[in-house]
Design a protein around this motif. Structure first.
Motif, PDB file in Angstrom:
ATOM      1  N   ALA A  33       0.837  -1.205   0.000  1.00 13.86           N
ATOM      2  CA  ALA A  33       0.000   0.000   0.000  1.00 13.86           C
ATOM      3  C   ALA A  33       0.873   1.257   0.000  1.00 13.86           C
ATOM      4  O   ALA A  33       1.929   1.286   0.640  1.00 13.86           O
ATOM      5  CB  ALA A  33      -0.911  -0.003   1.226  1.00 13.86           C
ATOM      6  N   PRO A  34       0.448   2.313  -0.692  1.00 17.75           N
ATOM      7  CA  PRO A  34       1.212   3.569  -0.694  1.00 17.75           C
ATOM      8  C   PRO A  34       1.223   4.202   0.692  1.00 17.75           C
ATOM      9  O   PRO A  34       0.332   3.965   1.511  1.00 17.75           O
ATOM     10  CB  PRO A  34       0.453   4.445  -1.704  1.00 17.75           C
ATOM     11  CG  PRO A  34      -0.910   3.853  -1.793  1.00 17.75           C
ATOM     12  CD  PRO A  34      -0.751   2.383  -1.550  1.00 17.75           C
ATOM     13  N   SER A  35       2.223   5.028   0.943  1.00 18.47           N
ATOM     14  CA  SER A  35       2.424   5.602   2.278  1.00 18.47           C
ATOM     15  C   SER A  35       1.220   6.414   2.753  1.00 18.47           C
ATOM     16  O   SER A  35       0.891   6.413   3.939  1.00 18.47           O
ATOM     17  CB  SER A  35       3.677   6.478   2.291  1.00 18.47           C
ATOM     18  OG  SER A  35       3.578   7.508   1.320  1.00 18.47           O
ATOM     19  N   SER A  36       0.537   7.112   1.839  1.00 18.92           N
ATOM     20  CA  SER A  36      -0.629   7.908   2.243  1.00 18.92           C
ATOM     21  C   SER A  36      -1.752   7.013   2.760  1.00 18.92           C
ATOM     22  O   SER A  36      -2.434   7.344   3.740  1.00 18.92           O
ATOM     23  CB  SER A  36      -1.138   8.746   1.073  1.00 18.92           C
ATOM     24  OG  SER A  36      -1.487   7.906  -0.025  1.00 18.92           O
ATOM     25  N   ILE A  37      -1.939   5.866   2.110  1.00 18.94           N
ATOM     26  CA  ILE A  37      -2.964   4.910   2.544  1.00 18.94           C
ATOM     27  C   ILE A  37      -2.545   4.256   3.852  1.00 18.94           C
ATOM     28  O   ILE A  37      -3.371   4.050   4.753  1.00 18.94           O
ATOM     29  CB  ILE A  37      -3.204   3.843   1.462  1.00 18.94           C
ATOM     30  CG1 ILE A  37      -3.806   4.468   0.209  1.00 18.94           C
ATOM     31  CG2 ILE A  37      -4.111   2.728   1.991  1.00 18.94           C
ATOM     32  CD1 ILE A  37      -5.190   5.044   0.408  1.00 18.94           C
ATOM     33  N   VAL A  38      -1.260   3.942   3.994  1.00 18.86           N
ATOM     34  CA  VAL A  38      -0.755   3.329   5.225  1.00 18.86           C
ATOM     35  C   VAL A  38      -1.052   4.233   6.423  1.00 18.86           C
ATOM     36  O   VAL A  38      -1.518   3.778   7.469  1.00 18.86           O
ATOM     37  CB  VAL A  38       0.764   3.060   5.121  1.00 18.86           C
ATOM     38  CG1 VAL A  38       1.343   2.685   6.489  1.00 18.86           C
ATOM     39  CG2 VAL A  38       1.030   1.946   4.117  1.00 18.86           C
ATOM     40  N   ALA A  39      -0.805   5.534   6.279  1.00 18.16           N
ATOM     41  CA  ALA A  39      -1.038   6.475   7.372  1.00 18.16           C
ATOM     42  C   ALA A  39      -2.515   6.513   7.755  1.00 18.16           C
ATOM     43  O   ALA A  39      -2.875   6.502   8.944  1.00 18.16           O
ATOM     44  CB  ALA A  39      -0.558   7.870   6.972  1.00 18.16           C
ATOM     45  N   GLU A  40      -3.391   6.545   6.753  1.00 25.55           N
ATOM     46  CA  GLU A  40      -4.836   6.620   7.014  1.00 25.55           C
ATOM     47  C   GLU A  40      -5.354   5.353   7.678  1.00 25.55           C
ATOM     48  O   GLU A  40      -6.100   5.404   8.663  1.00 25.55           O
ATOM     49  CB  GLU A  40      -5.597   6.873   5.707  1.00 25.55           C
ATOM     50  CG  GLU A  40      -7.090   7.056   5.904  1.00 25.55           C
ATOM     51  CD  GLU A  40      -7.815   7.352   4.608  1.00 25.55           C
ATOM     52  OE1 GLU A  40      -9.061   7.434   4.651  1.00 25.55           O
ATOM     53  OE2 GLU A  40      -7.158   7.499   3.565  1.00 25.55           O
ATOM     54  N   VAL A  41      -4.946   4.191   7.137  1.00 29.57           N
ATOM     55  CA  VAL A  41      -5.425   2.923   7.689  1.00 29.57           C
ATOM     56  C   VAL A  41      -4.846   2.687   9.075  1.00 29.57           C
ATOM     57  O   VAL A  41      -5.538   2.181   9.975  1.00 29.57           O
ATOM     58  CB  VAL A  41      -5.074   1.757   6.742  1.00 29.57           C
ATOM     59  CG1 VAL A  41      -5.479   0.421   7.353  1.00 29.57           C
ATOM     60  CG2 VAL A  41      -5.769   1.936   5.395  1.00 29.57           C
ATOM     61  N   SER A  42      -3.595   3.061   9.291  1.00 22.27           N
ATOM     62  CA  SER A  42      -2.975   2.886  10.610  1.00 22.27           C
ATOM     63  C   SER A  42      -3.689   3.729  11.662  1.00 22.27           C
ATOM     64  O   SER A  42      -3.876   3.296  12.804  1.00 22.27           O
ATOM     65  CB  SER A  42      -1.491   3.254  10.549  1.00 22.27           C
ATOM     66  OG  SER A  42      -0.788   2.369   9.705  1.00 22.27           O
ATOM     67  N   ALA A  43      -4.101   4.934  11.277  1.00 24.80           N
ATOM     68  CA  ALA A  43      -4.845   5.793  12.204  1.00 24.80           C
ATOM     69  C   ALA A  43      -6.192   5.169  12.547  1.00 24.80           C
ATOM     70  O   ALA A  43      -6.634   5.194  13.700  1.00 24.80           O
ATOM     71  CB  ALA A  43      -5.044   7.179  11.591  1.00 24.80           C
TER      72      ALA A  43
END
Length: 277
Positions: free
Chosen positions: A68-78
């Motif tokens: 997953a791209p970093s922007s998606i990783v940040a959103e899903v991790s949150a």
């Protein structure tokens, strides 16, 4: 990503849907994703259907497997952090009824094998005398009769030999004048008597004893799966394994600073005598 405390714990279904959508966009079946994550296919399915709350580690494994791209990783991790953290404000607890809270705690105790309690400022209901329980709830504007009964009924679990309990109390928690001096002496006597139960460890941290950490809150750890943290405004529930481990580590430092068994009973007897005099 910002959010209000009331949003905590409410994002499980959103997280499940996002993980399912990401897998489909990556063109992977549930079986292939499970193989990449070293998980069972049934666990992946339960996560995507919202039947299992994934830990942050689970989510990180899935995101790496999906590249997953970093922007998606940040959103899903949150979202995953929110799903594994829950806030219960005191106003809401009072609205539902304090008796309901006792039922929730009983369910947690029934489903757990080893419970660890760090008590910074007061004695917990499981260890309290009836007079102490009533006094601890006297400030509440709500009807507390069911809560008092619930707290006292829950004490029966201390005698369940299949359960293990470790209580660490500061001297301040034991000596705080919740009740009259004589009633407080009785409370201390009860603590001393409970130290003889084979499945119950009660540790005391006297004033002046150095601990490597400075405690901020009362907290309870249920096995290695969940932590509840008490504040004056409500309680915080943490489920992520790394959060739980950090509290297990903190608890261990207080356990090292505490005295147990005969040494603890001697301290309790000293303080009880002081109350009676």
């Amino acid at each position: 990503m910002t959010f209000e405390p009331e949003q905590l714990g409410q994002s499980s279904q959103e997280l499940a849907a996002m993980l399912r959508d990401l897998r489909k966009r990556a063109g992977l079946s549930g079986v292939r994703l499970a193989a990449r994550c070293n998980m069972s296919q049934s666990k992946v399915s339960r996560i995507e259907n919202g039947k299992v709350r994934p830990s942050l580690v689970d989510v990180e494994q899935i995101l790496r497997a999906l590249d997953a791209p970093s922007s998606i990783v940040a959103e899903v991790s949150a979202l995953a952090r929110m799903a594994n953290t829950e806030w219960r404000n005191l106003r809401e607890l009072r609205r539902k009824g304090l008796g309901t809270r006792q039922a929730e705690l009983r369910a947690l105790e029934t489903s757990s094998s080893h419970m660890r309690y760090f008590l910074l400022s007061m004695v917990t209901g499981l260890l309290a005398t009836p007079e102490y329980v009533r006094a601890s709830l006297a400030h509440s504007p709500a009807d507390t009769s069911k809560a008092v009964a619930g707290k006292l009924e829950r004490q029966a679990i201390l005698y369940d030999a299949s359960k293990r309990f470790t209580f660490i109390l500061t001297e301040q928690a034991i000596r705080w004048p919740v009740v009259s001096p004589f009633a407080l002496a009785e409370q201390m006597d009860r603590l001393a008597s409970l130290t003889y139960l084979p499945n119950v460890r009660i540790g005391v941290i006297p004033l002046g004893v150095h601990a490597s950490r400075n405690p901020l809150n009362t907290f309870t750890i249920y096995d290695a799966s969940l932590v509840t943290i008490e504040t004056s405004a409500g309680s915080l529930v943490l489920r992520d394994s790394r959060d739980v481990q950090s509290y297990l580590d903190e608890f261990a430092t207080y356990e090292e600073a505490a005295v147990f068994d005969e040494e603890a009973r001697e301290k309790l007897a000293e303080w009880s005598t002081a109350c009676r005099s």
